[in-house]
Each structure stands twice: as structure tokens, then as C-alpha cells.
Design a protein around this motif. Sequence first.
Motif, PDB file in Angstrom:
ATOM      1  N   GLU A   1       0.857  -1.197   0.000  1.00 57.21           N
ATOM      2  CA  GLU A   1       0.000   0.000   0.000  1.00 57.21           C
ATOM      3  C   GLU A   1       0.883   1.233   0.000  1.00 57.21           C
ATOM      4  O   GLU A   1       1.784   1.354   0.822  1.00 57.21           O
TER       5      GLU A   1
ATOM      6  N   SER B   1       4.660  10.527   0.180  1.00 57.38           N
ATOM      7  CA  SER B   1       4.108   9.173   0.176  1.00 57.38           C
ATOM      8  C   SER B   1       4.793   8.304   1.224  1.00 57.38           C
ATOM      9  O   SER B   1       5.948   8.542   1.593  1.00 57.38           O
TER      10      SER B   1
ATOM     11  N   GLU C   1       5.454  13.121  -6.128  1.00 57.64           N
ATOM     12  CA  GLU C   1       4.479  12.475  -5.262  1.00 57.64           C
ATOM     13  C   GLU C   1       5.160  11.659  -4.171  1.00 57.64           C
ATOM     14  O   GLU C   1       4.607  11.483  -3.077  1.00 57.64           O
TER      15      GLU C   1
ATOM     16  N   ARG D   1       0.388   5.409   0.051  1.00 55.19           N
ATOM     17  CA  ARG D   1      -0.613   6.438   0.270  1.00 55.19           C
ATOM     18  C   ARG D   1       0.039   7.752   0.660  1.00 55.19           C
ATOM     19  O   ARG D   1       1.143   7.778   1.209  1.00 55.19           O
ATOM     20  N   THR D   2      -0.675   8.832   0.351  1.00 50.88           N
ATOM     21  CA  THR D   2      -0.309  10.158   0.828  1.00 50.88           C
ATOM     22  C   THR D   2      -1.308  10.567   1.900  1.00 50.88           C
ATOM     23  O   THR D   2      -2.196   9.788   2.268  1.00 50.88           O
ATOM     24  N   ASP D   3      -1.196  11.791   2.380  1.00 50.04           N
ATOM     25  CA  ASP D   3      -2.167  12.265   3.368  1.00 50.04           C
ATOM     26  C   ASP D   3      -3.546  12.466   2.750  1.00 50.04           C
ATOM     27  O   ASP D   3      -4.549  12.458   3.465  1.00 50.04           O
ATOM     28  N   GLU D   4      -3.603  12.652   1.425  1.00 43.57           N
ATOM     29  CA  GLU D   4      -4.871  12.929   0.772  1.00 43.57           C
ATOM     30  C   GLU D   4      -5.494  11.717   0.082  1.00 43.57           C
ATOM     31  O   GLU D   4      -6.709  11.617  -0.017  1.00 43.57           O
ATOM     32  N   ARG D   5      -4.677  10.777  -0.410  1.00 42.90           N
ATOM     33  CA  ARG D   5      -5.263   9.697  -1.199  1.00 42.90           C
ATOM     34  C   ARG D   5      -4.385   8.455  -1.132  1.00 42.90           C
ATOM     35  O   ARG D   5      -3.237   8.503  -0.657  1.00 42.90           O
ATOM     36  N   VAL D   6      -4.944   7.340  -1.624  1.00 40.65           N
ATOM     37  CA  VAL D   6      -4.227   6.075  -1.729  1.00 40.65           C
ATOM     38  C   VAL D   6      -3.714   5.959  -3.162  1.00 40.65           C
ATOM     39  O   VAL D   6      -4.494   5.949  -4.126  1.00 40.65           O
ATOM     40  N   VAL D   7      -2.383   5.900  -3.313  1.00 38.35           N
ATOM     41  CA  VAL D   7      -1.782   5.773  -4.645  1.00 38.35           C
ATOM     42  C   VAL D   7      -1.956   4.358  -5.179  1.00 38.35           C
ATOM     43  O   VAL D   7      -2.336   4.148  -6.330  1.00 38.35           O
TER      44      VAL D   7
END
Length: 311
Positions: free
Chosen positions: A233, A262, A258, A235-241
Motif C-alpha cells: 500500500e 508518500s 508524489e 498512500r499520501t495524506d490525501e489519497r491512496v496511490v
Amino acid sequence: MEDAVEITVGERLRKARKERSLSIEDVAAEIMVPQHYLKSIEEDRFEALPGQTYAIGFVRNYSRYLNLPASDLVAALKEQVDFPKPLDSYEIASGFVPPPRASMLPSYGSVFAGLSIVAVVYALWTVSAEDESTAALPAAVPGVQFEPMKGEQAPQQSLQVAQVYTAAATIESKRYAVAQDDEAARPTDIPKVMDVKPAAPRAPEPEIAADVEAEAPDLEDVAIHVGEESWIEVRTDERVVFSGIKQAGDKITVSGLEALSSRLTTGNAGGIWLSVGDWTSAALGASGRVRRNLDLAPEQLVAELAPADRS
């Protein structure tokens, strides 16, 4: 041998209750009969009960609760108390019928008389209203002409048609008066829309994104290499890459921009290693080990992880 002293229904019930060490409150709570009615029964004051039906029902329930023969006590109650018997057909035919209770509802005659009065008043009011409406109508409606067809006489104008045209003319005249008042009250110094010159268009501001890209250094992508099947997994603070299972030989590429925000989590650290440009890390841990929230910023990776031994 002396005759046994006959006891009343109330005495039998009271004696049986006391033998079982029960209070009137206990019995009332069990058979759902008010205490004052049970006390009246034990004192043989059956006239205090609502009537014969209630007296028989209360005695039957009281007897059953005390395990006494209910039918015998009910029969004794009927012999002991002289309840008034219901009227039979002969008494009703002979006229010995109690007078009926006065009804609170009005009779049919009163209702019919009231409706008749209302109908008469409504008829008089309708005739009066028609007379007033006819008297208020003008002889001719302005702007309305009736031309008879060739060979026929002009039809008589009905009352309803005259009322409609009169109302329409009145509304139109009121609208015209209101429009004239608005026109007179409108100020004369307000410039017309056509006289207002549009403002000069503003020069476009320089694009901030172009400046940022010009100033930002080149960032190399971060590659996630899979040597063994593993759940991954990113992910960033805003979304799942990315989130899912990858097989041996797969690779996930995260752009350098990005990757700065991440983090990587994997369920098999021994089957994952990372690369940034020419730099390659060793495996992230032992096989089957969980590695959580690994910062993927390129500089952070190079500083934190050991490079792979390619000798």
C-alpha cells in the motif's frame, strides 16, 4: 347433633384468606380487583359493587384464587343476595319498562328545522348578492364589442361574461396606473446601460505553476521492486496511490514529486526493495515481516536504507 352454623359468602372468603396468611392487598394485586371491592365482599356489602355481573365475577375469581369451589360460592351468593332480575318479554309488553335516559343528541326534527333555516338564509343572501352585482355592472364594457353574425341577432350578454370583462378591464387600468407612477418616480440621472463603457480587460497574471516548475529541482522517481508475492500500500495524506497484492517481478513507480509525501506499507518486507536512479536498496526486512509507513522521499530513503550489496 347440632346443625352446623351456616356462614355467609363473605365470611367464607375472609376465613380462607386469613388461613393462607394473605392480605387484601396481596389478593387485589393478583386477581386485579380493587381492594375496596374485596373488602365489601368480605363484609357481605354487595350493594356497594357496580352490579350483579361484577359481584358474581369478583366472587368467582376470588374463590378460584383461594382454591375454593367457585360454582358453590356463586350459587350461595345468588341465594344470599336478592339481585334485581332482568325484565322479561311479558313485562316489556305490559309497559313496565324503565323510562329511557335522556339522549344528549338532537332529535331528527331539530336537525331538519336547523337545516331549513340555513337554506332559507343562504337563498336570501344569494338573491341579494346577485341584485347588488347586477346593479354595479356598467351598461357597456369599454373596449368590448359584440358584432352579430350575418342574419342573426346579437346575443344577450350574460352576467358572468360581463363580470369577467369588467374585472379584466379594472385590472388592466390598475396596471397602467401603477406603470405610470413607476415611470414618474424613476430618477433621470441614472446612466443607461448602453452608455456605460466596459472596463479594460486585466492583463493575465503569470502562471505560478510555471515558476514553481522552473525553480523546483529535478526529482527522480522511486521504484518499488517485488521479488516475492506481497501486499503493498502506497498512500499520501490525501489519497491512496496503490493498494493490493503484487507478484514476483512486478514493479510500482512513484513520481519523484508524489514520493515526497508518500509512505509505503508492505506485508512481506523480505520480498520488497527500492531504487532511486542508480541507487538500489537492500530488502526492507525479513521475509514475512510487516513494514509500516516507510517514507518514500528519495533523500530520506538513501539516508535510512542500506544500499544493496551487488559484489
